[in-house]
Design an enzyme around this catalytic site. Structure first.
Site, PDB file in Angstrom:
ATOM      1  N   ASP A 100       0.592  -1.025  -0.123  1.00 30.46           N
ATOM      2  CA  ASP A 100       0.056  -0.001  -0.045  1.00 30.46           C
ATOM      3  C   ASP A 100       0.902   1.193   0.017  1.00 30.46           C
ATOM      4  O   ASP A 100       2.008   1.215   0.699  1.00 30.46           O
ATOM      5  CB  ASP A 100      -0.894  -0.102   1.196  1.00 30.46           C
ATOM      6  CG  ASP A 100      -2.146  -0.793   0.925  1.00 30.46           C
ATOM      7  OD1 ASP A 100      -2.239  -1.216  -0.160  1.00 30.46           O
ATOM      8  OD2 ASP A 100      -3.163  -0.747   1.926  1.00 30.46           O
TER       9      ASP A 100
ATOM     10  N   ASP B 277      -4.163   2.790  -4.924  1.00 33.20           N
ATOM     11  CA  ASP B 277      -2.687   2.810  -4.531  1.00 33.20           C
ATOM     12  C   ASP B 277      -2.363   1.554  -4.056  1.00 33.20           C
ATOM     13  O   ASP B 277      -1.535   1.359  -3.228  1.00 33.20           O
ATOM     14  CB  ASP B 277      -2.826   3.725  -3.626  1.00 33.20           C
ATOM     15  CG  ASP B 277      -3.792   3.525  -2.535  1.00 33.20           C
ATOM     16  OD1 ASP B 277      -4.469   2.563  -2.535  1.00 33.20           O
ATOM     17  OD2 ASP B 277      -3.392   4.207  -1.283  1.00 33.20           O
TER      18      ASP B 277
END
Length: 460
Positions: A333, A376
């Protein structure tokens, strides 16, 4: 590679007409017939070249339409998610100023592609217009929920006929309904149908122009057969001409037929006309092959980062379920990425994602599989590795975070949170869950780090 280089070089060779001019009296009839054949070859070659250009242009129109449609969806969703009116302005700028969908539709009609092919793009346009009604209605709901002055809104949003029931909903329910309109399964289903229409358009264009090229080559084959027959008729009286023609025309043409049947590039051999034919064929062959690779690559890779996309990642880990070797899964992440978008804009956010993707690809082996599985969110399948090597993997992540937190390219500081898990035999059913648990631990302990799942404990 050699064929492609030759295809880009100036063609050198003996013209058949020059050779026949030396003995024009004895072979006048043959010369005339050969000239007619050569003109037919040139005309057919030019027609094939034009078909290739038309195919390229029409393909780009499908992509242009899809870009415009996806941009509208993106801006509508961003406005509903953030209530930033810039996105609403961008949305109507696309509708009234860029209008890429309309441009694609208008230009395609000029090519006169036929009712069936045109209908695919028209069907996509109809569905896109239908989605626009939902998007505008959803923006009107959010604007009402935010209490924006109706007079300050675009005319289309002002004209959205909200139902009496919707006007009485509290702000939270208005936003929820707006999100359902543009994020819901029905909306996404229509988006998939639009993509299918564009894909069908591309397939139909490939079929149409491929058939045209095939017909042109059939004509060329008949021209070549006629050419060889004429040479055979004059074999006895024109041994020199026959020998030269055999070397410059007959053998290369036979070779071309074999290569065409085997779907391989032609060799640049024979007379000028043969080389010109080989050059044109090789250009079309290379273009069609590249287009097939491009379509396959687009279906499997993320357009922004170039990494494997979510669909390809899912297919990969499904195929690795039966893999007998060991492997590891890393879930990655980008920390606080939403703040990057909010503070620097989506263009800078895209550059950050590209940078993260590039660093993942550089720091892992060519046998590993980095992928972008969400906005993302990234993942890396590390092949043939074991828990004993987790320090090596953690070191790679540390190097990446060092580069991200000390940027030298003007991009904002960013970091990665990484959770990993190992499997002794293939992609197990719990591997993703275990890696996600490790990722959760990283986020709970301040982000910017790497941890690996262990049944007893989670450690770096």
């Amino acid at each position: 590679m050699e064929n492609h280089e030759n295809a880009a070089s100036p063609i050198q060779g003996i013209h058949i007409s020059w050779m026949n001019a030396a003995i024009i009296i004895m072979s006048l009839i043959l010369y005339i017939l050969l000239t007619i054949t050569s003109l037919h070859v040139s005309k057919t070659t030019q027609a094939s070249y034009d078909a290739m250009n038309d195919f390229s242009n029409c393909t780009q129109l499908g992509e242009l339409f899809l870009d415009g449609s996806n941009y509208l969806t993106e801006q509508a969703r961003l406005y509903i998610s953030t209530t930033n009116r810039t996105h609403m302005d961008n949305y109507f700028a696309e509708v009234h100023t860029a209008y890429r969908r309309d441009v694609a539709l208008d230009i395609l009609s000029q090519f006169e592609p036929g009712e069936e092919i045109y209908s695919y793009l028209q069907a996509a346009m109809d569905k896109s217009v239908m989605l626009m009604e939902q998007e505008v209605y959803a923006m009107a709901l959010v604007s009402l929920a935010q209490g924006f002055d109706p007079q300050s809104l675009p005319q289309e949003v002002q004209d959205a006929a909200l139902t009496v029931e919707d006007r009485t909903l509290p702000p939270r329910e208005l936003v929820e309904k707006a999100r359902e309109l543009v994020f819901g399964s029905e909306y996404q289903s229509v988006k998939v149908e639009i993509s299918d229409d564009i894909e069908n358009l591309l397939y139909a264009l490939t079929d149409r122009y491929g058939q045209k090229i095939e017909d042109d080559y059939s004509n060329l084959h008949h021209a070549m057969a006629t050419h060889q027959t004429l040479i055979a008729v004059h074999f006895i009286g024109t041994l020199v001409i026959f020998a030269s023609t055999l070397q410059l025309v007959v053998l290369p043409m036979r070779n071309f037929v074999k290569h065409i049947e085997n779907r391989t590039p032609l060799q640049m051999t024979g007379a000028y006309e043969c080389k010109h034919l080989a050059q044109t064929y090789n250009k079309m062959f290379a273009y069609i092959t590249a287009n097939e690779h491009m379509l396959r690559h687009q279906a499997e890779h993320d357009a922004l980062t170039g990494l494997l996309n979510r669909g390809a990642f899912d297919n990969l880990h499904a195929s690795l379920a039966g893999y007998e070797g060991s492997l590891a899964l890393l879930l990655v992440d980008v920390d606080k990425f939403k703040q990057i978008n909010d503070s620097y804009g989506h263009e800078t956010g895209d550059q950050v994602l590209k940078k993260v993707a590039q660093l993942l690809a550089q720091h892992f082996r060519g046998t590993d599989y980095p992928a972008r599985i969400g906005g993302d969110e990234f993942a890396v399948i590390v092949m043939d590795t074991a828990p004993e090597e987790q320090d090596i993997i953690a070191g790679k992540i540390m190097e990446i975070n060092q580069l991200l937190t000390h940027p030298a390219d003007g991009l904002p500081v960013v970091s990665l949170s990484v959770g990993g898990a190992f499997s002794g035999a293939g992609f197990s059913e719990t591997l993703y869950k275990d890696a996600d648990s490790a990722l959760y631990e990283v986020k709970e302990h301040g982000r910017c780090g790497c941890r690996f799942y262990n049944p007893a404990s989670v450690h770096t």
